[in-house]
Enzyme design. Structure first.
Site, PDB file in Angstrom:
ATOM      1  N   TRP A 120       0.863  -1.176   0.000  1.00 16.70           N
ATOM      2  CA  TRP A 120       0.000   0.000   0.000  1.00 16.70           C
ATOM      3  C   TRP A 120       0.900   1.226   0.000  1.00 16.70           C
ATOM      4  O   TRP A 120       1.771   1.356   0.862  1.00 16.70           O
ATOM      5  CB  TRP A 120      -0.929   0.044   1.228  1.00 16.70           C
ATOM      6  CG  TRP A 120      -1.610   1.371   1.287  1.00 16.70           C
ATOM      7  CD1 TRP A 120      -2.599   1.806   0.453  1.00 16.70           C
ATOM      8  CD2 TRP A 120      -1.302   2.477   2.154  1.00 16.70           C
ATOM      9  NE1 TRP A 120      -2.927   3.108   0.751  1.00 16.70           N
ATOM     10  CE2 TRP A 120      -2.148   3.545   1.781  1.00 16.70           C
ATOM     11  CE3 TRP A 120      -0.390   2.664   3.185  1.00 16.70           C
ATOM     12  CZ2 TRP A 120      -2.119   4.782   2.422  1.00 16.70           C
ATOM     13  CZ3 TRP A 120      -0.349   3.897   3.827  1.00 16.70           C
ATOM     14  CH2 TRP A 120      -1.213   4.933   3.446  1.00 16.70           C
ATOM     15  N   GLU A 135      -3.001  -2.932  -2.493  1.00 13.63           N
ATOM     16  CA  GLU A 135      -4.140  -2.366  -1.755  1.00 13.63           C
ATOM     17  C   GLU A 135      -4.605  -1.040  -2.353  1.00 13.63           C
ATOM     18  O   GLU A 135      -3.845  -0.082  -2.457  1.00 13.63           O
ATOM     19  CB  GLU A 135      -3.742  -2.171  -0.277  1.00 13.63           C
ATOM     20  CG  GLU A 135      -4.879  -1.625   0.581  1.00 13.63           C
ATOM     21  CD  GLU A 135      -4.519  -1.563   2.064  1.00 13.63           C
ATOM     22  OE1 GLU A 135      -3.414  -1.983   2.449  1.00 13.63           O
ATOM     23  OE2 GLU A 135      -5.370  -1.083   2.843  1.00 13.63           O
ATOM     24  N   LYS A 174      -7.124   2.421  -2.645  1.00 16.04           N
ATOM     25  CA  LYS A 174      -7.651   3.402  -1.685  1.00 16.04           C
ATOM     26  C   LYS A 174      -8.337   4.544  -2.418  1.00 16.04           C
ATOM     27  O   LYS A 174      -7.955   4.895  -3.532  1.00 16.04           O
ATOM     28  CB  LYS A 174      -6.511   3.930  -0.806  1.00 16.04           C
ATOM     29  CG  LYS A 174      -6.993   4.826   0.326  1.00 16.04           C
ATOM     30  CD  LYS A 174      -5.952   4.936   1.435  1.00 16.04           C
ATOM     31  CE  LYS A 174      -6.430   5.929   2.490  1.00 16.04           C
ATOM     32  NZ  LYS A 174      -5.660   5.857   3.722  1.00 16.04           N
ATOM     33  N   HIS A 190     -11.700   1.939   2.511  1.00 14.48           N
ATOM     34  CA  HIS A 190     -11.111   2.586   1.337  1.00 14.48           C
ATOM     35  C   HIS A 190     -12.084   2.809   0.197  1.00 14.48           C
ATOM     36  O   HIS A 190     -11.690   2.821  -0.968  1.00 14.48           O
ATOM     37  CB  HIS A 190      -9.905   1.784   0.852  1.00 14.48           C
ATOM     38  CG  HIS A 190      -8.741   1.857   1.790  1.00 14.48           C
ATOM     39  ND1 HIS A 190      -7.476   1.446   1.475  1.00 14.48           N
ATOM     40  CD2 HIS A 190      -8.659   2.326   3.066  1.00 14.48           C
ATOM     41  CE1 HIS A 190      -6.660   1.637   2.501  1.00 14.48           C
ATOM     42  NE2 HIS A 190      -7.364   2.166   3.481  1.00 14.48           N
ATOM     43  N   HIS A 215      -8.677  -6.207   4.234  1.00 18.54           N
ATOM     44  CA  HIS A 215      -8.315  -5.494   5.451  1.00 18.54           C
ATOM     45  C   HIS A 215      -9.621  -5.187   6.160  1.00 18.54           C
ATOM     46  O   HIS A 215     -10.360  -4.290   5.766  1.00 18.54           O
ATOM     47  CB  HIS A 215      -7.533  -4.207   5.147  1.00 18.54           C
ATOM     48  CG  HIS A 215      -6.053  -4.433   5.054  1.00 18.54           C
ATOM     49  ND1 HIS A 215      -5.144  -3.426   4.868  1.00 18.54           N
ATOM     50  CD2 HIS A 215      -5.334  -5.581   5.184  1.00 18.54           C
ATOM     51  CE1 HIS A 215      -3.918  -3.944   4.862  1.00 18.54           C
ATOM     52  NE2 HIS A 215      -4.015  -5.245   5.040  1.00 18.54           N
ATOM     53  N   ASP A 218      -7.096  -4.583   9.967  1.00 16.75           N
ATOM     54  CA  ASP A 218      -6.397  -3.303   9.845  1.00 16.75           C
ATOM     55  C   ASP A 218      -7.178  -2.215  10.578  1.00 16.75           C
ATOM     56  O   ASP A 218      -8.049  -1.568  10.001  1.00 16.75           O
ATOM     57  CB  ASP A 218      -6.201  -2.931   8.367  1.00 16.75           C
ATOM     58  CG  ASP A 218      -5.319  -1.687   8.214  1.00 16.75           C
ATOM     59  OD1 ASP A 218      -4.731  -1.250   9.218  1.00 16.75           O
ATOM     60  OD2 ASP A 218      -5.227  -1.167   7.084  1.00 16.75           O
TER      61      ASP A 218
HETATM   62  C1  RNT Z   1      -3.830   2.746   4.835  1.00 19.05           C
HETATM   63  C2  RNT Z   1      -3.934   1.285   4.565  1.00 19.05           C
HETATM   64  C3  RNT Z   1      -2.793   0.445   5.078  1.00 19.05           C
HETATM   65  C4  RNT Z   1      -2.366   0.818   6.477  1.00 19.05           C
HETATM   66  C5  RNT Z   1      -1.342  -0.115   7.091  1.00 19.05           C
HETATM   67  C6  RNT Z   1      -0.761   0.441   8.354  1.00 19.05           C
HETATM   68  O1  RNT Z   1      -4.970   3.432   4.547  1.00 19.05           O
HETATM   69  O2  RNT Z   1      -5.136   0.798   5.035  1.00 19.05           O
HETATM   70  O3  RNT Z   1      -3.144  -0.894   4.984  1.00 19.05           O
HETATM   71  O4  RNT Z   1      -3.456   0.895   7.344  1.00 19.05           O
HETATM   72  O5  RNT Z   1      -0.382  -0.396   6.169  1.00 19.05           O
HETATM   73 ZN    ZN Z   2      -5.418  -1.320   4.945  1.00 20.75          ZN
END
Ligand code: RNT
Ligand code: ZN
Length: 422
Positions: free
Chosen positions: A188, A229, A231, A265, A289, A329
């Site tokens: 990420w 990941e 967002k 996200h 997550h 998470d």
């Molecule tokens: C951030 C992401 C990511 C973090 C972690 C700490 O928005 O969700 O996964 O929360 O890497």
């Molecule tokens: Zn995350």
């Protein structure tokens, strides 16, 4: 509640589920096999241990609260995780971030990390029969201050973070090999802008190229797997996030990577549950997550909410539980952090248990018959079934506290261990 009362309540609950065609013993046997990937970063407010005073900065994510007792070093964090694991039924994995390496007091920059820095964690995981997952740390670093890392137009910055990502994959493969269970390396990056960029295409092209470079080395999937990941926005990246949902969904499906869906996200009315079947028709595997966004990606502690019910029901109903890695998470510094882990993980498992106890075949049959009232009524009926009796029984079987013992257990640990951390 004493043991006999738990057994008796379970016996009655089991009979009620049996009448709906659900075998509670079998459900419990299935639940036992599911490992959550429990995130290490709840224990120290996403600080890491690169320097004695490391703390979260930048990246568009935030921890609030300064509840006493946070882990100040690897030993304290491990002790807290062991305590948290003792409060969570089942056998789980630990998800580490690169900033939690053991650097022996030396300044080891992110482009210099090596498997040796994670030998201690790997040994610890071996002793606790716990698989490891991994995450590159692309924030809390001066080279992330511009807001761009892997998508940076500055070749020096980009090279630094590409090297970091490469090393994270190598460390993941090392952990996977040592522990004989594939380590998922999640990427990420916070990259994005506060205001409208002039060249969205340019940044996305750079991110794609950086990822291609990082992934050009192949590792056997038995050792490590990659997830990316997505967002929507972060603090300071409201107008533009390079690694958006569409970007990574396309990337993952074209390149055979796992997509990581974080519940915080997306737009607040979007359902991650609804995305599972759409993604898993095009990707083989998925990473989650599990989190609780409140008004924004606030990473609140997971509770047994509608979103959690729907997420896990969908995982079970789609038959894709086995293709999904369930990562947690959330990070809350305003309450006892071991309690935070325990509640968040236990509520996730409750969601899973509830989903496994659903008469999924009957629900589907009603749908196929066109009896949509019956589908609705049965789903509602499930909410007042004696689910808690099954949960209590499961906790007892796994020799972890039941819900009514949790507060006392956490308070004891606070008095005995956390109280000494000033
Ligand atoms: C951030 C992401 C990511 C973090 C972690 C700490 O928005 O969700 O996964 O929360 O890497
Ligand atoms: Zn995350």
């Amino acid at each position: 509640m004493n043991h006999d009362a738990v057994l008796q309540a379970y016996g009655q609950a089991k009979e009620r589920y049996r009448r709906l065609g659900v075998d509670a013993d079998q459900v419990i046997a299935n639940l036992k096999t599911i490992a959550l990937s429990v995130h290490c970063w709840q224990g120290d407010d996403v600080g890491g241990f690169e320097t004695p005073d490391s703390q979260l900065s930048g990246g568009g994510i935030q921890v609030t609260g300064n509840y006493p007792g946070k882990a100040r070093n690897v030993d304290e964090l491990r002790r807290d995780i062991e305590k948290a694991f003792s409060l969570i039924p089942g056998t789980h994995r630990l998800s580490l971030h690169a900033m939690y390496g053991e650097f022996g007091g030396k300044q080891v920059d992110r482009d210099q990390i090596e498997p040796a820095h994670f030998q201690g964690w790997t040994d610890w995981a071996g002793e606790h029969t716990c698989g490891l997952d991994f995450n590159g740390t692309f924030f809390s670093h001066p080279k992330a201050d511009s807001g761009y890392t892997l998508a940076s137009p500055d070749p020096g910055i980009r090279k630094f973070w590409i090297e970091h990502a490469r090393r994270c994959r190598e460390i993941s493969a090392f952990m996977g090999e040592e522990l004989s269970t594939a380590c998922i390396n999640n990427i990420w990056v916070p990259d994005g802008e506060k205001d409208y960029p002039a060249d969205r295409m340019g940044y996305r092209r750079i991110l794609k190229e950086s990822l291609d470079t990082i992934f050009s080395r192949e590792y056997p999937p038995e050792l490590m797997k990659d997830s990316v990941e997505t967002k929507l926005f972060g603090i300071g990246s409201e107008a533009f996030v390079v690694g958006s949902h569409e970007f990574y969904m396309n990337y993952a499906s074209r390149k055979g990577k796992m997509l990581c869906l974080d519940m915080g996200h997306f737009h607040p009315t979007e359902s991650v549950a609804d995305k599972i079947s759409a993604v898993l028709l095009f990707c083989d595997e998925l990473m989650l997550h599990v989190s609780r966004p409140m008004r924004w990606d606030s990473d609140h502690i997971v509770v047994l909410s509608d979103e959690i019910y729907m997420l896990f029901s969908e995982l079970v109903r789609s038959g894709k539980l086995g293709s999904t890695s369930i990562g947690l998470d959330f990070f809350d510094g305003s309450v006892n952090r071991i309690g935070a882990w325990a509640v968040g993980a236990r509520s996730s498992l409750k969601g899973l248990l509830f989903a496994l106890l659903e008469p999924a075949d009957q629900l589907r049959a009603y749908e196929q018959e066109g009896n949509l009232f019956a589908r609705l009524a049965l789903a509602e009926q499930m909410k007042t079934m004696p689910f808690g009796a099954v949960w209590d029984y499961y906790c007892t079987l796994q020799e972890v506290p039941m819900d009514d013992q949790l507060i006392g257990e956490v308070a004891d640990y606070e008095a005995q261990v956390l109280g000494g951390r000033k």
